[in-house]
Design a protein around this motif. Structure first.
Motif, PDB file in Angstrom:
ATOM      1  N   ALA A 263       0.823  -1.201   0.000  1.00 27.89           N
ATOM      2  CA  ALA A 263       0.000   0.000   0.000  1.00 27.89           C
ATOM      3  C   ALA A 263       0.856   1.249   0.000  1.00 27.89           C
ATOM      4  CB  ALA A 263      -0.924  -0.002   1.220  1.00 27.89           C
ATOM      5  N   THR A 264       0.252   2.360  -0.409  1.00 30.08           N
ATOM      6  CA  THR A 264       0.889   3.673  -0.329  1.00 30.08           C
ATOM      7  C   THR A 264       0.038   4.574   0.560  1.00 30.08           C
ATOM      8  OG1 THR A 264      -0.281   4.607  -2.244  1.00 30.08           O
ATOM      9  CG2 THR A 264       1.788   3.443  -2.667  1.00 30.08           C
ATOM     10  N   TYR A 265       0.688   5.573   1.124  1.00 31.53           N
ATOM     11  CA  TYR A 265      -0.023   6.583   1.906  1.00 31.53           C
ATOM     12  C   TYR A 265       0.695   7.909   1.696  1.00 31.53           C
ATOM     13  CZ  TYR A 265      -2.746   8.728   5.620  1.00 31.53           C
ATOM     14  OH  TYR A 265      -3.616   9.532   6.314  1.00 31.53           O
ATOM     15  N   GLY A 266       0.033   8.812   0.988  1.00 33.62           N
ATOM     16  CA  GLY A 266       0.653  10.107   0.700  1.00 33.62           C
ATOM     17  C   GLY A 266       1.541  10.074  -0.519  1.00 33.62           C
ATOM     18  N   ASN A 267       2.666   9.416  -0.442  1.00 35.60           N
ATOM     19  CA  ASN A 267       3.643   9.360  -1.525  1.00 35.60           C
ATOM     20  C   ASN A 267       3.407   8.104  -2.362  1.00 35.60           C
ATOM     21  OD1 ASN A 267       5.851   9.282  -3.203  1.00 35.60           O
ATOM     22  ND2 ASN A 267       7.353   9.681  -1.585  1.00 35.60           N
ATOM     23  N   LEU A 268       3.045   8.295  -3.623  1.00 35.13           N
ATOM     24  CA  LEU A 268       2.744   7.152  -4.490  1.00 35.13           C
ATOM     25  C   LEU A 268       3.970   6.275  -4.741  1.00 35.13           C
ATOM     26  CD1 LEU A 268       0.377   8.733  -7.188  1.00 35.13           C
ATOM     27  CD2 LEU A 268      -0.236   7.320  -5.224  1.00 35.13           C
ATOM     28  N   ASN A 269       5.143   6.849  -4.593  1.00 37.73           N
ATOM     29  CA  ASN A 269       6.369   6.095  -4.853  1.00 37.73           C
ATOM     30  C   ASN A 269       6.837   5.306  -3.625  1.00 37.73           C
ATOM     31  OD1 ASN A 269       6.637   7.035  -7.544  1.00 37.73           O
ATOM     32  ND2 ASN A 269       7.422   8.994  -6.743  1.00 37.73           N
ATOM     33  N   ASN A 270       6.232   5.595  -2.480  1.00 41.25           N
ATOM     34  CA  ASN A 270       6.641   4.926  -1.244  1.00 41.25           C
ATOM     35  C   ASN A 270       5.697   3.759  -0.955  1.00 41.25           C
ATOM     36  OD1 ASN A 270       7.816   4.276   1.202  1.00 41.25           O
ATOM     37  ND2 ASN A 270       6.826   5.941   2.326  1.00 41.25           N
ATOM     38  N   ILE A 271       5.999   2.625  -1.547  1.00 39.40           N
ATOM     39  CA  ILE A 271       5.179   1.427  -1.364  1.00 39.40           C
ATOM     40  C   ILE A 271       5.698   0.637  -0.176  1.00 39.40           C
ATOM     41  CG2 ILE A 271       4.396  -0.729  -2.402  1.00 39.40           C
ATOM     42  CD1 ILE A 271       4.757   0.591  -5.142  1.00 39.40           C
ATOM     43  N   GLN A 272       4.806   0.361   0.763  1.00 44.04           N
ATOM     44  CA  GLN A 272       5.180  -0.387   1.956  1.00 44.04           C
ATOM     45  C   GLN A 272       4.249  -1.588   2.136  1.00 44.04           C
ATOM     46  OE1 GLN A 272       5.712   1.921   5.539  1.00 44.04           O
ATOM     47  NE2 GLN A 272       6.379   3.737   4.413  1.00 44.04           N
ATOM     48  N   GLU A 273       4.757  -2.548   2.875  1.00 43.21           N
ATOM     49  CA  GLU A 273       3.949  -3.724   3.195  1.00 43.21           C
ATOM     50  C   GLU A 273       3.262  -3.486   4.549  1.00 43.21           C
ATOM     51  OE1 GLU A 273       4.933  -8.197   2.278  1.00 43.21           O
ATOM     52  OE2 GLU A 273       5.674  -7.725   4.296  1.00 43.21           O
ATOM     53  N   TYR A 274       1.948  -3.556   4.531  1.00 40.47           N
ATOM     54  CA  TYR A 274       1.152  -3.325   5.729  1.00 40.47           C
ATOM     55  C   TYR A 274       0.501  -4.620   6.202  1.00 40.47           C
ATOM     56  CZ  TYR A 274       1.120   1.814   5.096  1.00 40.47           C
ATOM     57  OH  TYR A 274       1.462   3.138   4.973  1.00 40.47           O
ATOM     58  N   ASN A 275       0.363  -4.752   7.519  1.00 36.58           N
ATOM     59  CA  ASN A 275      -0.530  -5.776   8.038  1.00 36.58           C
ATOM     60  C   ASN A 275      -1.930  -5.453   7.533  1.00 36.58           C
ATOM     61  OD1 ASN A 275      -2.648  -6.454  10.308  1.00 36.58           O
ATOM     62  ND2 ASN A 275      -0.984  -7.920  10.521  1.00 36.58           N
ATOM     63  N   VAL A 276      -2.678  -6.464   7.107  1.00 37.57           N
ATOM     64  CA  VAL A 276      -3.978  -6.246   6.476  1.00 37.57           C
ATOM     65  C   VAL A 276      -4.943  -5.484   7.384  1.00 37.57           C
ATOM     66  CG1 VAL A 276      -6.115  -7.452   5.858  1.00 37.57           C
ATOM     67  CG2 VAL A 276      -3.989  -8.022   4.704  1.00 37.57           C
ATOM     68  N   THR A 277      -5.016  -5.862   8.655  1.00 34.60           N
ATOM     69  CA  THR A 277      -5.971  -5.192   9.541  1.00 34.60           C
ATOM     70  C   THR A 277      -5.598  -3.722   9.754  1.00 34.60           C
ATOM     71  OG1 THR A 277      -4.754  -6.081  11.440  1.00 34.60           O
ATOM     72  CG2 THR A 277      -6.715  -7.277  10.724  1.00 34.60           C
ATOM     73  N   LYS A 278      -4.314  -3.413   9.810  1.00 33.26           N
ATOM     74  CA  LYS A 278      -3.889  -2.021   9.945  1.00 33.26           C
ATOM     75  C   LYS A 278      -4.249  -1.241   8.684  1.00 33.26           C
ATOM     76  CE  LYS A 278       0.096   0.986  10.749  1.00 33.26           C
ATOM     77  NZ  LYS A 278       1.562   1.046  10.998  1.00 33.26           N
ATOM     78  N   ALA A 279      -3.991  -1.830   7.527  1.00 33.89           N
ATOM     79  CA  ALA A 279      -4.318  -1.175   6.265  1.00 33.89           C
ATOM     80  C   ALA A 279      -5.825  -0.978   6.128  1.00 33.89           C
ATOM     81  CB  ALA A 279      -3.781  -1.997   5.093  1.00 33.89           C
ATOM     82  N   TYR A 280      -6.577  -1.977   6.525  1.00 32.22           N
ATOM     83  CA  TYR A 280      -8.044  -1.886   6.454  1.00 32.22           C
ATOM     84  C   TYR A 280      -8.549  -0.724   7.308  1.00 32.22           C
ATOM     85  CZ  TYR A 280     -12.934  -3.430   6.416  1.00 32.22           C
ATOM     86  OH  TYR A 280     -14.305  -3.492   6.258  1.00 32.22           O
ATOM     87  N   LYS A 281      -7.997  -0.566   8.495  1.00 35.64           N
ATOM     88  CA  LYS A 281      -8.408   0.505   9.396  1.00 35.64           C
ATOM     89  C   LYS A 281      -8.120   1.875   8.787  1.00 35.64           C
ATOM     90  CE  LYS A 281      -7.961   2.008  14.244  1.00 35.64           C
ATOM     91  NZ  LYS A 281      -7.589   3.415  13.998  1.00 35.64           N
ATOM     92  N   ILE A 282      -6.932   2.042   8.220  1.00 30.67           N
ATOM     93  CA  ILE A 282      -6.580   3.323   7.604  1.00 30.67           C
ATOM     94  C   ILE A 282      -7.500   3.621   6.428  1.00 30.67           C
ATOM     95  CG2 ILE A 282      -4.770   4.586   6.380  1.00 30.67           C
ATOM     96  CD1 ILE A 282      -2.720   2.921   7.966  1.00 30.67           C
ATOM     97  N   ALA A 283      -7.753   2.594   5.611  1.00 31.26           N
ATOM     98  CA  ALA A 283      -8.627   2.779   4.451  1.00 31.26           C
ATOM     99  C   ALA A 283     -10.048   3.141   4.881  1.00 31.26           C
ATOM    100  CB  ALA A 283      -8.644   1.503   3.605  1.00 31.26           C
ATOM    101  N   LEU A 284     -10.542   2.467   5.901  1.00 32.91           N
ATOM    102  CA  LEU A 284     -11.906   2.749   6.360  1.00 32.91           C
ATOM    103  C   LEU A 284     -12.006   4.144   6.963  1.00 32.91           C
ATOM    104  CD1 LEU A 284     -14.425   1.004   6.141  1.00 32.91           C
ATOM    105  CD2 LEU A 284     -14.202   0.468   8.560  1.00 32.91           C
ATOM    106  N   GLU A 285     -10.942   4.602   7.593  1.00 33.83           N
ATOM    107  CA  GLU A 285     -10.925   5.972   8.128  1.00 33.83           C
ATOM    108  C   GLU A 285     -10.938   7.002   6.999  1.00 33.83           C
ATOM    109  OE1 GLU A 285      -8.651   5.223  12.401  1.00 33.83           O
ATOM    110  OE2 GLU A 285      -7.487   5.716  10.599  1.00 33.83           O
ATOM    111  N   THR A 286     -10.240   6.695   5.899  1.00 29.83           N
ATOM    112  CA  THR A 286     -10.279   7.571   4.726  1.00 29.83           C
ATOM    113  C   THR A 286     -11.693   7.654   4.181  1.00 29.83           C
ATOM    114  OG1 THR A 286      -7.983   7.061   4.136  1.00 29.83           O
ATOM    115  CG2 THR A 286      -9.396   7.904   2.379  1.00 29.83           C
ATOM    116  N   TRP A 287     -12.343   6.503   4.066  1.00 24.51           N
ATOM    117  CA  TRP A 287     -13.748   6.458   3.612  1.00 24.51           C
ATOM    118  C   TRP A 287     -14.644   7.221   4.582  1.00 24.51           C
ATOM    119  CZ3 TRP A 287     -17.613   4.080   6.524  1.00 24.51           C
ATOM    120  CH2 TRP A 287     -18.861   3.971   5.918  1.00 24.51           C
ATOM    121  N   ALA A 288     -14.437   7.019   5.887  1.00 28.92           N
ATOM    122  CA  ALA A 288     -15.277   7.660   6.906  1.00 28.92           C
ATOM    123  C   ALA A 288     -15.138   9.180   6.857  1.00 28.92           C
ATOM    124  CB  ALA A 288     -14.909   7.140   8.293  1.00 28.92           C
ATOM    125  N   ASN A 289     -13.949   9.668   6.570  1.00 26.37           N
ATOM    126  CA  ASN A 289     -13.749  11.114   6.474  1.00 26.37           C
ATOM    127  C   ASN A 289     -14.571  11.689   5.324  1.00 26.37           C
ATOM    128  OD1 ASN A 289     -12.196  13.656   7.147  1.00 26.37           O
ATOM    129  ND2 ASN A 289     -11.517  13.346   5.034  1.00 26.37           N
TER     130      ASN A 289
END
Length: 412
Positions: A246-272
């Motif tokens: 996944a990326t966050y902010g910088n499209l060139n900075n690809i990192q490996e996230y734990n799925v549940t952590k990534a899901y939480k961040i994504a859902l917070e983006t949707w919630a905003n």
């Protein structure tokens, strides 16, 4: 001398009376004719007509009793009222879900009705739903499981709409079903992660190399703006592996996230986006919880290393499989509770957990094609224990959504 009224003077009274009578009969006919379609036409001063809704009558047996949890209950056999439609009566169904047509030997999965404890779901009424949706849009957003719910909803309403007054268009990443006389649409929008990803193409989406943009939702949300009823879902695509790129902010900075952590961040983006973009006076938002998988039959019986293949009965005892992630359920609960906008949860997970019998198994598609004879002989590797046959379990999800919409309509 008494002068008798002339014929001309007599006629000048009769003519206005006759005209008034004709106008009254004409108006009465308009009212009676259009009452069949539960609407009235009123002439506007500037010309044209305005359509007014007639109130939908909600009987006592259509009222969900206060305090009753419609998501807590059991499946009961009912081959009188279910299924609510058939494969033959709904020519719009895609091959992925037409399990009988694809060779499934039993149809028992079609005859189970969800019975909440202590109350009843209102029986689905397509005409009432269409009246609720008059001049409005209902959009289901998510992955292919959500597409199955869309297909189900279309089948539930299309039979009451005359030919020529309905249409189904594919405008990727949307599918749009329109009921012309109601100026209503039921739509599906492909967004398997809700946030943006490299899997957002409606038909050509990669599986092995998933990459999501955890902070980006604008391309999707443009399609959601102004929609009257939004039903979101996102789960299965997150569960491919324990980690996700996944990326966050910088499209060139690809990192490996734990799925549940990534899901939480994504859902917070949707919630905003929900909190800043939804007008709760005009729009209603729902979030559908996880659609469970049934990949390992040892979870509900003494298994042989198999899966949902060959299952013909629901689970009739308390059950929660490993196909439903409790951490994800907790994230959904936490994020939705912090929203200022009211998002109603459609908690279909537990009721669907019992339905190991309802999946497409070997009677569906893989990569757009029906399984070959050789593949069907290898259900351990080829049975689809994620998607659902139709008619089937997704119809119940729509019965519940209809029940909630009917309650809202009654209160309004």
């Amino acid at each position: 001398m008494t002068t008798l009224p002339s014929p001309d003077r007599h006629n000048q009274y009769l003519l206005p009376a006759a005209l008034a009578l004709l106008i009254f009969i004409g108006c009465l006919r308009i009212v009676l004719d259009n009452s069949k379609n539960t609407r009235l036409f009123f002439r506007l001063a500037g010309g044209g007509y305005r359509v007014l809704r007639r109130p939908i009558r909600v009987s006592k047996d259509e009222i969900i009793e206060k305090g009753c949890d419609i998501f807590d209950g059991k499946w009961v056999w009912d081959n009188l009222s279910h299924p609510l439609y058939t494969e033959k009566s709904c020519p719009l169904l895609v091959k992925q879900v037409t399990c009988l047509k694809n060779g499934r030997p039993d149809s028992y999965y079609q005859n189970w009705k969800w019975q909440p404890d202590g109350c009843n779901l209102p029986r689905f009424n397509a005409l009432k739903l269409l009246e609720i949706l008059r001049d409005k849009r209902l959009m289901l957003v998510g992955d292919s499981v959500q597409r199955g719910m869309f297909d189900s909803m279309v089948c539930l309403v299309q039979s009451v709409i005359p030919e020529g007054k309905k249409s189904l268009k594919r405008v990727p990443p949307r599918k749009i079903f329109r009921a012309e006389e109601y100026n209503a649409s039921i739509e599906y929008y492909w967004a398997p992660f809700l946030v943006e990803s490299i899997s957002d193409h409606a038909t050509n989406h990669t599986v092995l190399k998933r990459l999501v943009r955890l902070d980006s939702i604008s391309n999707h949300s443009k399609q959601w703006e102004g929609v009257d009823f939004l039903v979101f879902e996102s789960y299965v695509w997150w569960m491919y592996k324990p980690t996700i790129n996944a990326t966050y902010g910088n499209l060139n900075n690809i990192q490996e996230y734990n799925v549940t952590k990534a899901y939480k961040i994504a859902l917070e983006t949707w919630a905003n986006w929900i909190d800043t973009s939804i007008n709760s006076h005009n729009q209603k938002v729902f979030f559908m919880t996880m659609s469970p998988t049934h990949l390992w039959n040892w979870e509900w019986k003494t298994g042989d290393g198999g899966n949902c293949f060959g299952e013909t009965q629901p689970i009739q005892h308390p059950y929660w499989g490993t196909g439903s992630n409790l951490d994800v359920m907790g994230i959904v609960k936490d994020v939705l509770e912090r929203l200022r906008v009211n998002v109603r949860v459609l908690n279909i997970t537990q009721m669907s957990e019992y339905r190991k019998d309802g999946h497409a198994s070997i009677y569906g598609e893989r990569k757009g094609k029906l399984l070959t004879k050789e593949q069907r002989l290898d259900p351990k590797n080829y049975a689809d224990c994620i998607h659902w046959c139709l008619p089937g379990v997704p119809d119940t999800w729509n019965e519940i959504l209809y029940g909630v919409l009917l309650q809202d309509y009654r209160k309004f």
